[in-house]
Structures are given as C-alpha cells and as structure tokens.
Design a protein around this motif. Structure first.
Motif, mmCIF file in Angstrom:
data_model
loop_
_atom_site.group_PDB
_atom_site.id
_atom_site.type_symbol
_atom_site.label_atom_id
_atom_site.label_comp_id
_atom_site.label_asym_id
_atom_site.label_seq_id
_atom_site.Cartn_x
_atom_site.Cartn_y
_atom_site.Cartn_z
ATOM 1 N N ARG A 1 -10.449 53.728 17.904
ATOM 2 C CA ARG A 1 -10.293 54.748 19.123
ATOM 3 C C ARG A 1 -8.991 55.469 18.873
ATOM 4 N NH1 ARG A 1 -11.997 56.850 22.696
ATOM 5 N NH2 ARG A 1 -13.509 55.117 22.882
ATOM 6 N N GLU A 2 -8.152 55.142 17.978
ATOM 7 C CA GLU A 2 -7.151 56.291 17.329
ATOM 8 C C GLU A 2 -7.724 57.442 16.675
ATOM 9 O OE1 GLU A 2 -3.411 53.385 17.449
ATOM 10 O OE2 GLU A 2 -4.631 53.517 15.756
ATOM 11 N N ALA A 3 -8.862 57.031 15.637
ATOM 12 C CA ALA A 3 -9.610 57.943 14.843
ATOM 13 C C ALA A 3 -10.422 58.676 15.852
ATOM 14 C CB ALA A 3 -10.464 57.195 14.066
ATOM 15 N N GLY B 1 -8.924 47.964 19.639
ATOM 16 C CA GLY B 1 -8.446 46.744 18.608
ATOM 17 C C GLY B 1 -9.009 46.750 17.363
ATOM 18 N N GLU B 2 -9.651 47.576 17.047
ATOM 19 C CA GLU B 2 -10.337 47.484 15.716
ATOM 20 C C GLU B 2 -9.925 48.449 14.642
ATOM 21 O OE1 GLU B 2 -14.527 47.308 18.331
ATOM 22 O OE2 GLU B 2 -14.491 48.943 17.038
ATOM 23 N N TRP B 3 -9.362 47.841 13.507
ATOM 24 C CA TRP B 3 -9.052 48.467 12.281
ATOM 25 C C TRP B 3 -9.124 47.822 11.016
ATOM 26 C CZ3 TRP B 3 -5.269 47.321 16.541
ATOM 27 C CH2 TRP B 3 -4.516 46.243 15.984
ATOM 28 N N LEU C 1 -18.064 52.793 20.758
ATOM 29 C CA LEU C 1 -19.121 52.377 19.741
ATOM 30 C C LEU C 1 -19.298 50.984 19.769
ATOM 31 C CD1 LEU C 1 -17.618 54.430 16.663
ATOM 32 C CD2 LEU C 1 -19.812 55.006 17.889
ATOM 33 N N PRO C 2 -20.454 50.567 19.543
ATOM 34 C CA PRO C 2 -20.797 49.056 19.582
ATOM 35 C C PRO C 2 -20.236 48.151 18.882
ATOM 36 C CG PRO C 2 -22.839 50.165 18.417
ATOM 37 C CD PRO C 2 -21.738 51.119 18.999
ATOM 38 N N GLU C 3 -19.876 46.929 19.635
ATOM 39 C CA GLU C 3 -19.082 45.897 18.798
ATOM 40 C C GLU C 3 -19.762 45.358 17.418
ATOM 41 O OE1 GLU C 3 -18.348 42.688 21.522
ATOM 42 O OE2 GLU C 3 -17.164 44.232 22.933
ATOM 43 N N LEU D 1 -16.956 48.176 10.819
ATOM 44 C CA LEU D 1 -16.031 49.398 10.837
ATOM 45 C C LEU D 1 -16.289 50.489 9.730
ATOM 46 C CD1 LEU D 1 -12.844 46.829 10.927
ATOM 47 C CD2 LEU D 1 -13.837 48.416 12.791
ATOM 48 N N THR D 2 -16.682 50.029 8.556
ATOM 49 C CA THR D 2 -16.990 51.150 7.518
ATOM 50 C C THR D 2 -17.868 52.431 8.188
ATOM 51 O OG1 THR D 2 -16.833 49.599 5.767
ATOM 52 C CG2 THR D 2 -17.993 51.695 5.454
ATOM 53 N N ASP D 3 -18.949 51.869 8.942
ATOM 54 C CA ASP D 3 -19.926 52.716 9.642
ATOM 55 C C ASP D 3 -19.347 53.423 10.781
ATOM 56 O OD1 ASP D 3 -22.171 52.385 7.947
ATOM 57 O OD2 ASP D 3 -23.018 50.764 9.038
#
Length: 390
Positions: free
Chosen positions: A338-340, A283-285, A352-354, A358-360
């Motif tokens: 996740r898709e990346a 859910g991260e983009w 990856l940690p919450e 997002l840039t990193d």
C-alpha cells in the motif's frame, strides 16, 4: 466543445496506473493488452475495486504484442465495426533496456524491441492520437537517441509529434521520477479543423523533419519546438530545485526539523499516517533477511540498496523491481504494498489480489506511471482536443 468517453486502446497495461489517469478525465479504455498473467489479474482486480466495469476493467488480449496484428486488435476493440473518427492509443513499452540502471541493451534487447513494435502498431492501426511513455534514458543516452530518432522519423510521416521529459514530483507526487513522453496527432485529423497558425505550420513541416542521429538532447527538443501544451502544476513546478530539502541522514533517536516544503511532496504525509494502515494491501511487505536494515539511518539513500526514506523529503525514483523496496522512514521494515502505491499516487480504494506474489505486486507497482502524472497528461490531451473542436 466538451468531449467525453473518447475510446482508448491500452498497450502494456500492467497494473493500469496510466489507464486510471485517463479514466479520471473521462476517457474510455475499451481494449487492453497485457501478456503477463499475474499482472492481468492484478489489473482486473485493481480497476474493478475503483468501481470501473465492462471493457475498462478487462484485459481483452493476453498474447504478446509481437503475435497480434492490427486487424485482430481493431476487431476486438470495435467488434468488427469501423473505428470511430476519434480514438487513441496509450502505452509504455517495457523499458529496462533503455534504463541507466538496467541492462542498457537498447533496441537489441528483448524489451527494447517492443518499442519499435509499439510504433509499428500505432502506424498500422492509425489512431487519431497516441501517447508513448518510457524512461529518460531513451532520449538522454546517445546510443538510444539514434533509435528514438528512427522511431520519430516513422511517426512524423503521419503524425504531428512532440516530446517531453516530465518529473512526477512536479505534479504533486512524492517521488523524483522522470519519464519521457511522446504525443502525436494524426495530420489528416488536424488539417480540417480550425487550428492556431503555429499548429498549421507544424502540420505542414513535421513530415519533413530530418533524422537526428548524433545530435544533442537540446537539438532534439528544438526540433519539435515544444508546441504541445504540456501540463504544468504551478504549486509544484520545479520542486526539486525550488525548495530546500533535507539533505543529511537523521541520527538514531533524532527527530528531523520539518522544512518549509509542500506536504504533498513529502513521503511522510502518506506513509507515516496510521490512518493509512487500514487501507487494502497495508499489511503486506517483504521481510529482510539481512540485519543491515537496522543500521540504516533515516534519509540515507546513498547506497545501492537498503535506501531508507526521509519523512520530510520525496522518494528517489521507485526502485521496486527485483524486490529492492525502499525502507520505511521510521519503522524497521521495507515499505508495504500500500505504501508503495501511495508513493505512486494510486487511489486508496485500489487493491491488488491477495494471492498475487509480493514480487509481482512490487514489480507492477514500480513499472507504473504515477497516477497524478498520467491524469495531468491525459487532461492536457483532452484540453487540446477540445480546443480543436471549438
């Protein structure tokens, strides 16, 4: 002879994708160096989520490779004991200075200098074998090829080396991503072993290889004779030209025809499956600030940014740096974290940690070697070593 648990020292570890491929083939990464702290936390969280623990899931040194010498590295890796008779070094120095799309400063750039430092550390630590990974521009661009020739000249005084450009697409990764790899095996390790005649010849002549300065790329390859048994995946080898891929963008509201191409090489196989949405980091983009995102047709990757992937085609080389993340084929957003990772063939359990930005996250994902490509190379190295010990 079956070999297992071969110790490795990992330089420029990043998110650990190169490490994962070696771990999957039974190598033991016991020392890591990564000096960007967000990547350190990302690596330790990610590798631990795969079930690895101990030294394999810990970054032992977070200082710049410029600041740490061979004695410190060996002490941290082997606890003050003498290094074993068989161990390796793996790493891919940061490569923007050699990338066609980067600053192209070469060896004078801050990142370019790290390639020479990495080679110096290899020679100082004197592992049994090494792997050096970088962008193809290091070999294909004439101004960088002279620098590479000087590095190889250093290495061939002690190591039998080979060099190859491999495309992740040829190994079941849905991505047109080329990388140059250099492998080397210490001559003093090879000489006592029973080698095929061709290898014995290389051991005796490799130290006399002349420097290549203005030579063509073909001459570079001819110099090293392609002696190492580089991996080949019969099902996917030459996939970019072997199959007929969709070439035109899909009109709005249209449904593209599915081509007779391997499903593992299509991005839609991984990122258009709703079951994948439950995986970590799904859910991260990055949310776009421009309305242009809605104007880009599926499969239009012609522009410099806002490239929208085609569900039945492979992805262009990952352009995740500087937040330039590709657009999802059918959804009005950029790819998720996740898709990346799926397009980099990272295992589903890896997370990856919450609290990592997002840039990193996208930067470390984009920097990584696709795991399936790493596994193919580590498997080839292992097979070669086991062949030597027959």
């Amino acid at each position: 002879m079956k070999l297992d648990g071969i110790p490795l020292l990992s330089f420029f570890t990043g998110a650990g994708f190169l490490d994962i491929g070696f771990l999957q083939n039974g190598f033991h990464t016991l020392w890591h160096n990564e000096n960007y702290l967000p990547f350190v936390k990302g690596f330790e969280t990610g590798i631990s989520s795969l079930g690895y623990s101990g030294s394999s899931a810990k970054v032992q040194n977070t200082r710049s490779v410029l600041e740490i010498g061979p004695n410190e590295i060996l002490s941290e890796a082997f606890g003050g004991n003498k290094p074993p008779g068989l161990f390796g070094i793996i790493g891919g120095p940061p490569c923007p200075d050699f990338s066609v799309g980067g600053k192209n400063k070469g060896e004078t750039g801050s990142n370019g200098k790290l390639s020479e430092v990495y080679v110096n550390r290899i020679l100082e630590i004197n592992p049994t074998f090494f792997l050096f990974e970088n962008v193809p521009g290091l070999l294909r661009t004439s101004k960088h090829r002279e620098f590479l020739a000087n590095l190889l000249d250093k290495l061939t005084r002690r190591y039998v080396v080979d060099i190859k450009i491999l495309n992740a697409l040829d190994f079941g990764v849905p991505q047109d991503r080329e990388r140059v790899f250099i492998v080397g095996f210490r001559k003093t390790y090879l000489r006592p072993l029973l080698l095929p005649p061709s290898y014995k010849k290389l051991v005796s002549i490799s130290g006399a290889l002349p420097r290549l300065r203005s030579h063509t790329m073909n001459a570079f390859f001819e110099m090293y004779e392609n002696w190492f048994p580089w991996p080949i995946h019969p099902e996917f080898h030459g996939a970019k030209s072997r199959f007929i891929w969709p070439s035109e963008p899909v009109e709005k509201g249209g449904v593209p025809e599915r081509p007779p191409c391997p499903e593992p090489l299509m991005v839609g196989t991984y990122i258009c499956d709703e079951a994948r949405f439950s995986l970590p980091n799904s859910g991260e983009w990055l949310s776009p600030r421009s309305g242009k995102i809605g104007e880009v047709l599926e499969g239009d990757v012609s522009r410099k940014s806002f490239k929208r992937l085609h569900r039945y085609r492979y992805s262009p080389t990952a352009a995740y740096g500087n937040n330039e993340v590709h657009l999802h084929p059918v959804l009005p957003r950029r790819l998720s974290v996740r898709e990346a990772m799926l397009l980099q063939s990272v295992p589903n359990e890896y997370r990856l940690p919450e609290d990592m930005t997002l840039t990193d996250k996208f930067k470390t994902i984009g920097n990584g070697v696709p795991v399936k490509l790493s596994a193919a190379i580590s498997g080839a190295i292992l097979s070669f070593l086991e062949e030597l010990h027959k």
